[in-house]
Design a protein around this motif. Structure first.
Motif, PDB file in Angstrom:
ATOM      1  N   GLU A  17     -37.876 -26.903   1.517  1.00  0.00           N
ATOM      2  CA  GLU A  17     -36.288 -26.618   2.208  1.00  0.00           C
ATOM      3  C   GLU A  17     -35.345 -27.499   1.384  1.00  0.00           C
ATOM      4  OE1 GLU A  17     -37.362 -27.425   6.271  1.00  0.00           O
ATOM      5  OE2 GLU A  17     -37.620 -25.130   6.593  1.00  0.00           O
ATOM      6  N   ASP A  18     -35.416 -27.689   0.252  1.00  0.00           N
ATOM      7  CA  ASP A  18     -34.759 -28.765  -0.549  1.00  0.00           C
ATOM      8  C   ASP A  18     -33.233 -28.170  -1.105  1.00  0.00           C
ATOM      9  OD1 ASP A  18     -36.533 -30.695  -0.291  1.00  0.00           O
ATOM     10  OD2 ASP A  18     -37.353 -30.267  -2.439  1.00  0.00           O
ATOM     11  N   ALA A  19     -32.880 -26.993  -0.578  1.00  0.00           N
ATOM     12  CA  ALA A  19     -31.566 -26.502  -1.205  1.00  0.00           C
ATOM     13  C   ALA A  19     -30.294 -27.329  -0.981  1.00  0.00           C
ATOM     14  CB  ALA A  19     -31.525 -25.117  -0.615  1.00  0.00           C
ATOM     15  N   LYS A  20     -30.400 -27.706   0.006  1.00  0.00           N
ATOM     16  CA  LYS A  20     -29.193 -28.790   0.481  1.00  0.00           C
ATOM     17  C   LYS A  20     -29.100 -29.829  -0.292  1.00  0.00           C
ATOM     18  CE  LYS A  20     -31.367 -31.358   4.413  1.00  0.00           C
ATOM     19  NZ  LYS A  20     -31.142 -31.627   5.832  1.00  0.00           N
ATOM     20  N   TYR A  21     -30.167 -30.346  -0.854  1.00  0.00           N
ATOM     21  CA  TYR A  21     -30.050 -31.481  -1.899  1.00  0.00           C
ATOM     22  C   TYR A  21     -29.653 -31.238  -3.193  1.00  0.00           C
ATOM     23  CZ  TYR A  21     -32.489 -33.658   2.284  1.00  0.00           C
ATOM     24  OH  TYR A  21     -32.969 -33.959   3.435  1.00  0.00           O
ATOM     25  N   LEU A  22     -29.763 -29.865  -3.548  1.00  0.00           N
ATOM     26  CA  LEU A  22     -29.552 -29.375  -5.081  1.00  0.00           C
ATOM     27  C   LEU A  22     -28.163 -29.660  -5.380  1.00  0.00           C
ATOM     28  CD1 LEU A  22     -31.956 -26.620  -5.444  1.00  0.00           C
ATOM     29  CD2 LEU A  22     -32.346 -28.714  -6.241  1.00  0.00           C
ATOM     30  N   VAL A  23     -27.544 -30.378  -6.431  1.00  0.00           N
ATOM     31  CA  VAL A  23     -26.182 -30.360  -6.593  1.00  0.00           C
ATOM     32  C   VAL A  23     -25.894 -29.308  -7.712  1.00  0.00           C
ATOM     33  CG1 VAL A  23     -24.447 -32.006  -7.585  1.00  0.00           C
ATOM     34  CG2 VAL A  23     -26.303 -32.863  -6.199  1.00  0.00           C
ATOM     35  N   GLY A  24     -24.796 -28.560  -7.496  1.00  0.00           N
ATOM     36  CA  GLY A  24     -24.495 -27.586  -8.554  1.00  0.00           C
ATOM     37  C   GLY A  24     -23.556 -28.238  -9.512  1.00  0.00           C
ATOM     38  N   ASP A  25     -22.314 -28.052  -9.421  1.00  0.00           N
ATOM     39  CA  ASP A  25     -21.123 -28.531 -10.431  1.00  0.00           C
ATOM     40  C   ASP A  25     -21.075 -30.168  -9.961  1.00  0.00           C
ATOM     41  OD1 ASP A  25     -21.008 -26.152 -11.343  1.00  0.00           O
ATOM     42  OD2 ASP A  25     -19.287 -25.709  -9.805  1.00  0.00           O
ATOM     43  N   ARG A  26     -21.523 -30.852 -10.901  1.00  0.00           N
ATOM     44  CA  ARG A  26     -21.515 -32.580 -10.839  1.00  0.00           C
ATOM     45  C   ARG A  26     -20.093 -33.080 -11.017  1.00  0.00           C
ATOM     46  NH1 ARG A  26     -27.610 -34.536 -12.911  1.00  0.00           N
ATOM     47  NH2 ARG A  26     -28.463 -32.594 -12.140  1.00  0.00           N
ATOM     48  N   VAL A  27     -19.321 -32.760 -10.175  1.00  0.00           N
ATOM     49  CA  VAL A  27     -17.937 -33.364 -10.230  1.00  0.00           C
ATOM     50  C   VAL A  27     -17.581 -34.671  -9.478  1.00  0.00           C
ATOM     51  CG1 VAL A  27     -15.628 -32.771  -9.873  1.00  0.00           C
ATOM     52  CG2 VAL A  27     -17.087 -30.909 -10.552  1.00  0.00           C
ATOM     53  N   TYR A  28     -17.399 -35.686  -9.999  1.00  0.00           N
ATOM     54  CA  TYR A  28     -17.138 -37.020  -9.564  1.00  0.00           C
ATOM     55  C   TYR A  28     -15.583 -37.348  -9.261  1.00  0.00           C
ATOM     56  CZ  TYR A  28     -22.189 -37.208 -10.419  1.00  0.00           C
ATOM     57  OH  TYR A  28     -23.623 -37.002 -10.554  1.00  0.00           O
ATOM     58  N   ASN A  29     -14.796 -36.606  -9.272  1.00  0.00           N
ATOM     59  CA  ASN A  29     -13.420 -36.970  -9.047  1.00  0.00           C
ATOM     60  C   ASN A  29     -12.967 -37.013  -7.712  1.00  0.00           C
ATOM     61  OD1 ASN A  29     -13.475 -34.044  -8.578  1.00  0.00           O
ATOM     62  ND2 ASN A  29     -12.149 -33.601 -10.279  1.00  0.00           N
ATOM     63  N   LYS A  30     -14.002 -36.846  -6.643  1.00  0.00           N
ATOM     64  CA  LYS A  30     -13.809 -36.897  -5.264  1.00  0.00           C
ATOM     65  C   LYS A  30     -13.854 -38.224  -4.623  1.00  0.00           C
ATOM     66  CE  LYS A  30     -15.193 -31.876  -5.194  1.00  0.00           C
ATOM     67  NZ  LYS A  30     -16.321 -30.991  -4.740  1.00  0.00           N
ATOM     68  N   VAL A 323     -39.435 -30.737  -7.419  1.00  0.00           N
ATOM     69  CA  VAL A 323     -38.536 -31.155  -6.176  1.00  0.00           C
ATOM     70  C   VAL A 323     -37.566 -32.158  -6.226  1.00  0.00           C
ATOM     71  CG1 VAL A 323     -40.390 -29.846  -4.886  1.00  0.00           C
ATOM     72  CG2 VAL A 323     -40.123 -32.377  -4.920  1.00  0.00           C
ATOM     73  N   THR A 324     -36.593 -32.275  -5.182  1.00  0.00           N
ATOM     74  CA  THR A 324     -35.671 -33.426  -5.158  1.00  0.00           C
ATOM     75  C   THR A 324     -36.351 -34.613  -4.322  1.00  0.00           C
ATOM     76  OG1 THR A 324     -34.787 -32.547  -3.164  1.00  0.00           O
ATOM     77  CG2 THR A 324     -33.712 -31.599  -5.069  1.00  0.00           C
ATOM     78  N   ASN A 325     -35.486 -35.807  -4.478  1.00  0.00           N
ATOM     79  CA  ASN A 325     -35.694 -36.816  -3.667  1.00  0.00           C
ATOM     80  C   ASN A 325     -34.203 -36.979  -2.704  1.00  0.00           C
ATOM     81  OD1 ASN A 325     -36.470 -39.381  -2.610  1.00  0.00           O
ATOM     82  ND2 ASN A 325     -35.551 -40.513  -4.336  1.00  0.00           N
ATOM     83  N   PRO A 326     -34.347 -36.943  -1.486  1.00  0.00           N
ATOM     84  CA  PRO A 326     -35.223 -36.614  -0.495  1.00  0.00           C
ATOM     85  C   PRO A 326     -35.998 -35.175  -0.700  1.00  0.00           C
ATOM     86  CG  PRO A 326     -33.237 -37.431   0.656  1.00  0.00           C
ATOM     87  CD  PRO A 326     -32.830 -36.877  -0.729  1.00  0.00           C
ATOM     88  N   HIS A 327     -37.078 -35.062  -0.079  1.00  0.00           N
ATOM     89  CA  HIS A 327     -37.606 -33.759  -0.281  1.00  0.00           C
ATOM     90  C   HIS A 327     -38.318 -33.301   1.156  1.00  0.00           C
ATOM     91  CE1 HIS A 327     -40.550 -30.667  -1.364  1.00  0.00           C
ATOM     92  NE2 HIS A 327     -41.677 -31.189  -1.357  1.00  0.00           N
ATOM     93  N   GLN A 328     -38.024 -32.133   1.514  1.00  0.00           N
ATOM     94  CA  GLN A 328     -38.268 -31.522   2.763  1.00  0.00           C
ATOM     95  C   GLN A 328     -38.798 -30.050   2.528  1.00  0.00           C
ATOM     96  OE1 GLN A 328     -34.763 -31.544   5.094  1.00  0.00           O
ATOM     97  NE2 GLN A 328     -35.737 -30.314   6.919  1.00  0.00           N
ATOM     98  N   PHE A 329     -40.145 -29.927   3.250  1.00  0.00           N
ATOM     99  CA  PHE A 329     -40.635 -29.003   3.208  1.00  0.00           C
ATOM    100  C   PHE A 329     -41.741 -28.900   4.446  1.00  0.00           C
ATOM    101  CE2 PHE A 329     -43.457 -32.366   1.674  1.00  0.00           C
ATOM    102  CZ  PHE A 329     -44.708 -32.180   2.124  1.00  0.00           C
ATOM    103  N   LYS A 330     -42.353 -27.714   4.612  1.00  0.00           N
ATOM    104  CA  LYS A 330     -43.170 -27.286   5.621  1.00  0.00           C
ATOM    105  C   LYS A 330     -44.464 -26.562   5.089  1.00  0.00           C
ATOM    106  CE  LYS A 330     -39.749 -26.158   9.351  1.00  0.00           C
ATOM    107  NZ  LYS A 330     -39.341 -24.972  10.206  1.00  0.00           N
TER     108      LYS A 330
END
Length: 451
Positions: A17-30, A323-330
């Motif tokens: 359940e790591d989908a929410k931790y994945l970063v797509g376009d790494r835009v740092y202008n926000k 996987v990402t850090n944090p890591h969430q799974f079942k």
């Protein structure tokens, strides 16, 4: 006949359940203000529901609507004004010689204070109910109290958003779960956790590492040990898998001649040796590989998965999860959530106690795994969500890697939640891994030490 018995590794239903931790376009202008806004937006409904239950009849006001002498409740985000928080020093922390000294430093003083912010304003908090030494910046809370003539809000009570609701485990008997030695009985499957392997280190003892792999793969011991190993359905490697030397090799872009001059040749071979070691593990069972502070990936949270080219042999196996850090799974319906330790290490710098297990429990009450991001933990500037918020579901197991020692406990929530909390030590320092039983959430440490 027992010696000839063949054991098959048990399988378990697994969901990442790591989908929410994945970063797509790494835009740092926000700007990071949007991340704080989204955090409060996600947690406000949960906090308001608890306020109505805990403080019936107490009006909820925005900060700009607070009237002096009138008791009310206000929902907002805490900001801790820490007088000792480093600013200029952080620029020099790129120097390796300074990082070690700053890592264990406390930035707590008696002059620290707390401020509450909402969408429109901020106000200074006071009162004995709210001790600055117990809190860090970035926590969303509701405070009940009255505004004094001096403009301070005198707090009489505090409401946190968590723990979140937790799905019931039909087969689990978590109320009687404990921590002990070697697992007994035939019930339940296990998830193995190991942290801080530091593969490629200069003073590394290879015997405990090989004993660990032989144990979890079923190549160590007799029939009983093999039967136990067959019940380990997955191993989670919780950060700091590679040593800092191997990580520098992964980022080296010099040619072979330049490597020989700069001393990069050996670290490159260490990286290859680490790949071969992890391949032994992956060839026998499913493995989740989390990045950590010393690993060759982005330093900002959430850390993204290892690149496939760094560990080419290991990542050929389909049962390897980068996987990402944090890591969430079942695993078989039991939910796990963990980090490689950056969140707790940072929290400990800004609180006036040394209880790391209590800090982990606090993140459950706060419904946020990394509240000090982006203030003092590097973080991607999310604009449409805060992925570290955990308001929808409380995990059954919360683990944090690369901690000074093994600590564990069971936490009970007001709605019947049962959470196994684990602080995992560095394997390179303690030669310890742990097994968590998905049937009853019991924990069993396994030690591997050469004489």
């Amino acid at each position: 006949e027992e010696d000839l018995k063949v054991f098959e590794r048990q399988s378990a239903e697994y969901k990442c359940e790591d989908a929410k931790y994945l970063v797509g376009d790494r835009v740092y202008n926000k700007q990071y203000a949007q991340l704080y806004f989204m955090r409060l937006h996600q947690l406000s409904p949960v906090i308001l529901a608890k306020v109505k239950e805990l403080w019936p009849g107490v009006p909820v006001r925005k900060i700009l609507e607070v009237e002096p002498g009138v008791e009310c409740a206000v929902v907002g985000t805490l900001y801790k004004e820490a007088k000792l928080k480093p600013s200029v020093l952080s620029e020099y922390a790129k120097d390796k010689s300074l990082q070690a000294h700053l890592q264990g430093t406390k930035f707590v003083s008696g002059d620290d204070s707390l401020v509450l912010e909402d969408e429109g304003a901020r106000m200074q908090l006071g009162g004995s109910r709210l001790s600055p030494g117990d809190f860090v910046s970035g926590i969303c809370v509701a405070v009940k109290g009255t505004e004094t003539e001096g403009g301070h809000f005198e707090v009489s009570d505090v409401c946190f958003p968590g723990p979140a609701p937790q799905p019931r485990l039909e087969a689990a008997h978590a109320a009687g779960a404990g921590a002990g030695g070697a697992p007994r009985g035939e019930e339940g499957k296990f998830v193995a956790f190991v942290s801080g392997l530091n593969l490629g280190g200069e003073k590394q003892d290879s015997l405990p590492l090989q004993l660990f792999v032989d144990y979890v793969t079923g190549s160590l011991g007799g029939g009983a040990a093999e039967g136990l190993a067959s019940r380990i359905t997955r191993t989670v490697v919780v950060g700091n898998t590679l040593s800092s030397a191997a990580t520098r090799a992964a980022g080296a872009e010099a040619g072979e001649g330049d490597q020989a001059k700069s001393g990069q040749g050996k670290p490159v071979s260490d990286l290859k040796a680490a790949d071969l070691f992890l391949t032994q593990l992956a060839s026998s069972m499913p493995v989740d590989l989390m990045p950590g502070p010393s690993d060759p990936t982005n330093i900002s949270m959430p850390q993204q998965p290892f690149h496939r080219c760094l560990l080419p042999s290991m990542t050929r196996y389909k049962n390897v999860g980068r996987v990402t850090n944090p890591h969430q799974f079942k695993v078989d319906g039991v939910s796990f959530l963990g980090t490689s330790g950056q969140n707790i290490d940072d929290i400990m710098k800004y609180v006036d106690h040394e209880d790391r297990l209590a800090a982990i429990v606090s993140t459950i009450e706060w419904c946020h795994s990394t509240p000090t991001a982006p203030d003092t933990v590097p973080c991607f500037p999310f604009a449409d969500k805060d992925p570290f918020v955990t308001e929808k579901e409380c995990p059954h197991v919360v683990f944090v890697g690369n901690q000074p020692k093994l600590e564990t406990g069971m936490v009970s929530g007001p709605q019947g939640q049962k959470i196994r909390v684990v602080a995992l030590p560095s394997f390179a320092e303690t030669q310890t891994c742990v097994l968590v039983n998905t049937h009853d959430l019991s924990l069993h440490p396994i030690h591997f030490k050469s004489l």
